[in-house]
Every structure is written in structure tokens, then in C-alpha cells.
Scaffold this active site. Structure first.
Site, mmCIF file in Angstrom:
data_model
loop_
_atom_site.group_PDB
_atom_site.id
_atom_site.type_symbol
_atom_site.label_atom_id
_atom_site.label_comp_id
_atom_site.label_asym_id
_atom_site.label_seq_id
_atom_site.Cartn_x
_atom_site.Cartn_y
_atom_site.Cartn_z
ATOM 1 N N ARG A 1 6.215 -2.858 6.232
ATOM 2 C CA ARG A 1 6.835 -1.681 5.582
ATOM 3 C C ARG A 1 8.090 -2.055 4.780
ATOM 4 O O ARG A 1 9.059 -1.288 4.693
ATOM 5 C CB ARG A 1 7.198 -0.613 6.629
ATOM 6 C CG ARG A 1 6.020 -0.056 7.391
ATOM 7 C CD ARG A 1 5.103 0.755 6.488
ATOM 8 N NE ARG A 1 4.039 1.393 7.232
ATOM 9 C CZ ARG A 1 2.855 0.824 7.497
ATOM 10 N NH1 ARG A 1 2.575 -0.390 7.049
ATOM 11 N NH2 ARG A 1 1.942 1.475 8.181
ATOM 12 N N SER B 1 3.048 8.715 8.866
ATOM 13 C CA SER B 1 3.861 8.332 10.028
ATOM 14 C C SER B 1 5.329 8.586 9.711
ATOM 15 O O SER B 1 5.814 8.141 8.671
ATOM 16 C CB SER B 1 3.692 6.846 10.332
ATOM 17 O OG SER B 1 2.346 6.581 10.589
ATOM 18 N N GLU C 1 10.372 6.337 8.544
ATOM 19 C CA GLU C 1 9.622 5.652 7.487
ATOM 20 C C GLU C 1 9.771 6.337 6.112
ATOM 21 O O GLU C 1 9.956 5.639 5.108
ATOM 22 C CB GLU C 1 8.140 5.572 7.878
ATOM 23 C CG GLU C 1 7.346 4.668 6.966
ATOM 24 C CD GLU C 1 5.908 4.501 7.401
ATOM 25 O OE1 GLU C 1 5.672 4.055 8.539
ATOM 26 O OE2 GLU C 1 5.019 4.819 6.592
HETATM 27 C C1 LIG Z 1 -1.342 11.873 5.376
HETATM 28 C C2 LIG Z 1 -0.592 10.608 5.045
HETATM 29 C C3 LIG Z 1 -1.045 9.390 5.516
HETATM 30 C C4 LIG Z 1 -0.344 8.201 5.212
HETATM 31 N N1 LIG Z 1 -0.814 7.010 5.707
HETATM 32 C C5 LIG Z 1 -0.162 5.863 5.425
HETATM 33 C C6 LIG Z 1 -0.637 4.614 5.939
HETATM 34 O O1 LIG Z 1 -1.645 4.549 6.643
HETATM 35 N N2 LIG Z 1 0.054 3.483 5.630
HETATM 36 C C7 LIG Z 1 1.175 3.515 4.845
HETATM 37 O O2 LIG Z 1 1.743 2.445 4.607
HETATM 38 N N3 LIG Z 1 1.637 4.684 4.337
HETATM 39 C C8 LIG Z 1 1.007 5.849 4.606
HETATM 40 N N4 LIG Z 1 1.486 7.046 4.120
HETATM 41 C C9 LIG Z 1 2.717 7.058 3.308
HETATM 42 C C10 LIG Z 1 2.473 7.053 1.784
HETATM 43 O O3 LIG Z 1 1.199 7.536 1.477
HETATM 44 C C11 LIG Z 1 2.622 5.672 1.158
HETATM 45 O O4 LIG Z 1 3.881 5.129 1.467
HETATM 46 C C12 LIG Z 1 2.460 5.721 -0.378
HETATM 47 O O5 LIG Z 1 2.312 4.426 -0.870
HETATM 48 C C13 LIG Z 1 3.625 6.368 -1.089
HETATM 49 O O6 LIG Z 1 3.316 6.401 -2.482
HETATM 50 P P1 LIG Z 1 3.782 7.595 -3.401
HETATM 51 O O7 LIG Z 1 3.301 7.312 -4.774
HETATM 52 O O8 LIG Z 1 3.392 8.896 -2.828
HETATM 53 O O9 LIG Z 1 5.356 7.403 -3.340
HETATM 54 P P2 LIG Z 1 6.520 8.539 -3.209
HETATM 55 O O10 LIG Z 1 6.352 9.241 -1.936
HETATM 56 O O11 LIG Z 1 6.542 9.366 -4.450
HETATM 57 O O12 LIG Z 1 7.792 7.630 -3.177
HETATM 58 C C14 LIG Z 1 8.097 6.837 -2.057
HETATM 59 C C15 LIG Z 1 9.150 5.794 -2.440
HETATM 60 O O13 LIG Z 1 8.590 4.899 -3.375
HETATM 61 C C16 LIG Z 1 9.329 4.929 -4.600
HETATM 62 N N5 LIG Z 1 8.355 4.824 -5.704
HETATM 63 C C17 LIG Z 1 7.204 5.520 -5.862
HETATM 64 N N6 LIG Z 1 6.585 5.117 -6.983
HETATM 65 C C18 LIG Z 1 7.365 4.167 -7.525
HETATM 66 C C19 LIG Z 1 7.289 3.358 -8.694
HETATM 67 N N7 LIG Z 1 6.276 3.468 -9.562
HETATM 68 N N8 LIG Z 1 8.274 2.467 -8.926
HETATM 69 C C20 LIG Z 1 9.326 2.325 -8.090
HETATM 70 N N9 LIG Z 1 9.455 3.066 -6.970
HETATM 71 C C21 LIG Z 1 8.497 3.967 -6.706
HETATM 72 C C22 LIG Z 1 10.073 6.265 -4.600
HETATM 73 O O14 LIG Z 1 11.251 6.206 -5.387
HETATM 74 C C23 LIG Z 1 10.376 6.418 -3.133
HETATM 75 O O15 LIG Z 1 11.510 5.645 -2.810
HETATM 76 C C24 LIG Z 1 0.823 8.247 4.410
HETATM 77 C C25 LIG Z 1 1.273 9.482 3.933
HETATM 78 C C26 LIG Z 1 0.584 10.662 4.253
HETATM 79 C C27 LIG Z 1 1.085 11.975 3.716
#
Ligand SMILES: Cc1cc2nc3c(=O)[nH]c(=O)nc-3n(C[C@H](O)[C@H](O)[C@H](O)COP(=O)(O)OP(=O)(O)OC[C@H]3O[C@@H](n4cnc5c(N)ncnc54)[C@H](O)[C@@H]3O)c2cc1C
Length: 364
Positions: A173, A249, A358
Site C-alpha cells: 500500500r 478497506s 488506508e
Molecule cells: C468497494 C471497494 C473495494 C476496494 N478494494 C480494494 C482492494 O482490494 N485493493 C486495493 O488496493 N484497494 C481497494 N480499494 C481502494 C481503491 O479502489 C483503490 O485504492 C483505487 O486504486 C483508487 O483509485 P481512484 O482512481 O479511485 O483514486 P482516488 O480515490 O480518486 O484517489 C486516491 C488517491 O490517489 C490519488 N490519485 C488518484 N489518481 C491519481 C493520478 N492520476 N495521479 C496522481 N494521484 C492520483 C489521489 O490524489 C488520492 O490521493 C477498494 C475501494 C472500494 C470502494
């Protein structure tokens, strides 16, 4: 350049929580990102990069700055013969994926293309650009082992830069993008290097159980099973399912040393479950203990409620917004944080372990 004002952020998050962005822009190219970054610089306002909003808790007051939503699209694929070792004959395929692409859609494409490497990461919400940030992982795979290169816009130098996987600082992570370089880079493209015709990764009991001994499931079958398992845990976004109004999580699994493990065991009636902490010198002699187990042992059950915030009824690790079902219009970020601190305080008191959150906090 279209900059909107006072844009509600809750609809852009899987939690469905949070106040407005003072300014908001969608960017579909590196040029638009550069322009928006220059605008934020000229107006001296803070900038926050938004992907799919699936790992975010936005404050009730919102964000007093520019929220830049990454909307770059496009996937290109190129094949290369295997070069890693003499035994390796399978072809490698590199996918150059724009940061705004939907992650699960990309996983589905790779599985349909018969390319192995991310099949266990099916069903994770968010964008491709979000995946390197916290080194997304699940069911025995992490993106760190499939990423070849990350391209990003440097907000300090105002130019694009590419990082080889070895420069990304990946660990559990963790990456340079969520630690020492937090807020400096906007990921615009991620290159994934997968194995055409490769076998699926089958390490986790939840997956192995679904297939007969000796059976060789296809990548598509493994990805489908991952999605099924995720759904039983409320870890798949399904319209109308209240257990997935979360950020996945909420707590990281703590990595502990032998002394801490003894401390946990002494405070519990059952032996603590544990699993390998992962590669890396820093993990030598350390193990990961499931945060869900610690939380349950500290007295919390699935479905536990505090106002309109709750522990998911299917996964102790997920905090959920009860949403419209609570008759009060859903949880505030304050309620989610109050529940989180109740949990962390109880785990700390019982085991001496400080749980880490997280999701990323925005606007607090
Ligand atoms: C139901 C559910 C299940 C999940 N299961 C998992 C799992 O099994 N494993 C896991 O690791 N995670 C899991 N997650 C967490 C999440 O899906 C991941 O961390 C995902 O990669 C976040 O991506 P996002 O585009 O939604 O980022 P956001 O939520 O929009 O942003 C998260 C962070 O990343 C940064 N960010 C996003 N895009 C960029 C970019 N292009 N450049 C620079 N920074 C950026 C943002 O500034 C912020 O700091 C889960 C979430 C949910 C809701």
C-alpha cells in the site's frame, strides 16, 4: 479551460460523502493538466488530484482549492518476445493505459486478451492512474509486479516525467506517489507488462476453494471468481448495495515484529492469524496481522453502527455510509472518523497496536 465553481464532491466518491470543491476541472490531456496546474499556481490555490474517488474521504466542508479530475482515455497494446529468461517463451504484452481509464474495465480487457498479471485485481473500483499510488493489491497480486513504467506530470518542474518500476518505491500500500512525493505528480499513463497465455495466480484460499484440485481455470474464470468473492464481502460496487458505499478497506493490515506479535498473542484468547509481510529488507522477521481480526477481538462486530456510519455487515475492515437508509440522508465524514477513532482506540488499548487508515483524507 472550463473551471466550475462550488462543485459537490460526494457524487464523485464511492463513500458518497463530502462537501464541494471551490473549483473543479476535468482534464482529458497532458496539455489540459499543464494549463490547470498553471492556473492553480497563478491563483495560489491548492490542487487535489481526483481519480475514481474510491479511496477517499472528503471532509464535510469540502476542498478549498482546485480539484483536478483525471479523465485521460485510451489503451494501446504492443507485443514483444519474452526476454526475461531463457526458459521464458511466453510473449509479453505491454499495455499503455491512460490514467483516466476505468481499472476494472482494463482488467476485463486483459483477461479477454488472455494476458496474465492482473486477473486477481478484478472488481477493484477506481482509475488506472490511481493504481500505482497505493500499489493496489488483492488476492495474491499487487500492481507493482505488473507495472513497467509510470508517466506523470511533475507539478514542481511543470513537465512530464517517466518512472521505471524500480523508481516507484513500491511496497505494501505504498509508493513514492503516496509518500515522499505525495502531491507532486499527476499520473497520466501507466504501462502494464503482462504475459500473453500466462497462467492465473491462484494463491488465496478463497480462490483455490472454487476450483477442483488439478483444474486449470482460465484467466476469465479466475477474474469472475474474484468478483464473486468480492461481492460476498461487499467489496464490489453494485448499484443499490449499501455495503459498498465505502472506500474499501478502511484500515491497513499492520505489519508487526516478533515482540508485537507476542504482545498481541498475550492479549488474546486465540492465536493471532498472520501471513507473510512481503518481500523487502524492512519486512525481515515481520508478519502481517489481519486488521479485521484485531478489530473483532477488540469487541466490534460486522454491522456495528455509530450514527449513520457503520462497519459493513459483510467485511469488518470496511466502514460504510448507511446512506439514505438511515432516514437522515447519510453519514458525514465526521461520523465516519468518529467510528474510526472508536475502533483504533479499542485496538490500541487491547493490543498496543496503532491501526493506520488506508483512504486518503481530502479537505481536513
Ligand atoms: C468497494 C471497494 C473495494 C476496494 N478494494 C480494494 C482492494 O482490494 N485493493 C486495493 O488496493 N484497494 C481497494 N480499494 C481502494 C481503491 O479502489 C483503490 O485504492 C483505487 O486504486 C483508487 O483509485 P481512484 O482512481 O479511485 O483514486 P482516488 O480515490 O480518486 O484517489 C486516491 C488517491 O490517489 C490519488 N490519485 C488518484 N489518481 C491519481 C493520478 N492520476 N495521479 C496522481 N494521484 C492520483 C489521489 O490524489 C488520492 O490521493 C477498494 C475501494 C472500494 C470502494
Amino acid at each position: 479551460m472550463l473551471i466550475e465553481e462550488n462543485k459537490p464532491l460526494a457524487p464523485f466518491t464511492t463513500f458518497g460523502i463530502g462537501g464541494p470543491a471551490r473549483w473543479f476541472i476535468e482534464t482529458a490531456s497532458e496539455e489540459e493538466i499543464a494549463e490547470a496546474a498553471a492556473w492553480a499556481g497563478e491563483h495560489r490555490v491548492a490542487l487535489f488530484v481526483l481519480g475514481g474517488g474510491s479511496n477517499l474521504l472528503v471532509s464535510d466542508a469540502g476542498f478549498n482549492g482546485l480539484v483536478l479530475r483525471v479523465a485521460l482515455r485510451g489503451i494501446t497494446a504492443a507485443d514483444a518476445p519474452g526476454t526475461l529468461s531463457e526458459q521464458e517463451t511466453a510473449n509479453r504484452r505491454t499495455y499503455q493505459v491512460a490514467a483516466g481509464e476505468d481499472w476494472d474495465g482494463f482488467v476485463e480487457r486483459t483477461v479477454q486478451d488472455n494476458c496474465a498479471g492482473v486477473e486477481c485485481l478484478a472488481g477493484i473500483p477506481g482509475t488506472v492512474g490511481g493504481t500505482p499510488v497505493q500499489n493496489v493489491g488483492a488476492y495474491g497480486q499487487e500492481v507493482a509486479s505488473a507495472i513497467e513504467r509510470v508517466r506523470a506530470f511533475d507539478l514542481l518542474e511543470h513537465k512530464a516525467r517517466e518512472f521505471d518500476v524500480s523508481e516507484c518505491g513500491f511496497a505494501y500500500r505504498h509508493s513514492r506517489f503516496n509518500s515522499e512525493d505525495r502531491g507532486r505528480y499527476i499520473v497520466t499513463r501507466v504501462d502494464y507488462r503482462l504475459t500473453f497465455g500466462g497462467a492465473p495466480t491462484l494463491r488465496y484460499a478463497d480462490l483455490l476453494r472454487a476450483f477442483a484440485v488439478g483444474e486449470q481455470p482460465s484467466l476469465a474464470e479466475v477474474a469472475a471468481q474474484v468478483r464473486r468473492v468480492r461481492q460476498t464481502k461487499g467489496m464490489l460496487i453494485v448499484e443499490g448495495d449499501p455495503d459498498c458505499r465505502s472506500a474499501g478497506s478502511f484500515f491497513k493490515n499492520p505489519v508487526v515484529d516478533e515482540e508485537q506479535l507476542r504482545q498481541i498473542a498475550a492479549a488474546s484468547d486465540n492465536a493471532p492469524p498472520r501471513f507473510p509481510a512481503g518481500p523487502g529488507k524492512e519486512n525481515l522477521g515481520r508478519v502481517k496481522v489481519p486488521a479485521a481480526w484485531l478489530i473483532e477481538q477488540a469487541g466490534f462486530a460486522k454491522g456495528y453502527r455509530l450514527g449513520s456510519a457503520a462497519i459493513s455487515t459483510r467485511d469488518t475492515l470496511a466502514l460504510v455510509n448507511l446512506g439514505e437508509n438511515d432516514g437522515r440522508g447519510g453519514a458525514s465524514s465526521e461520523e465516519i472518523l468518529a467510528l474510526a477513532s472508536q475502533i483504533t482506540a479499542a485496538v490500541k488499548k487491547r493490543f498496543g497496536i496503532q491501526l493506520e487508515m488506508e483512504p486518503v483524507m481530502m479537505g481536513f
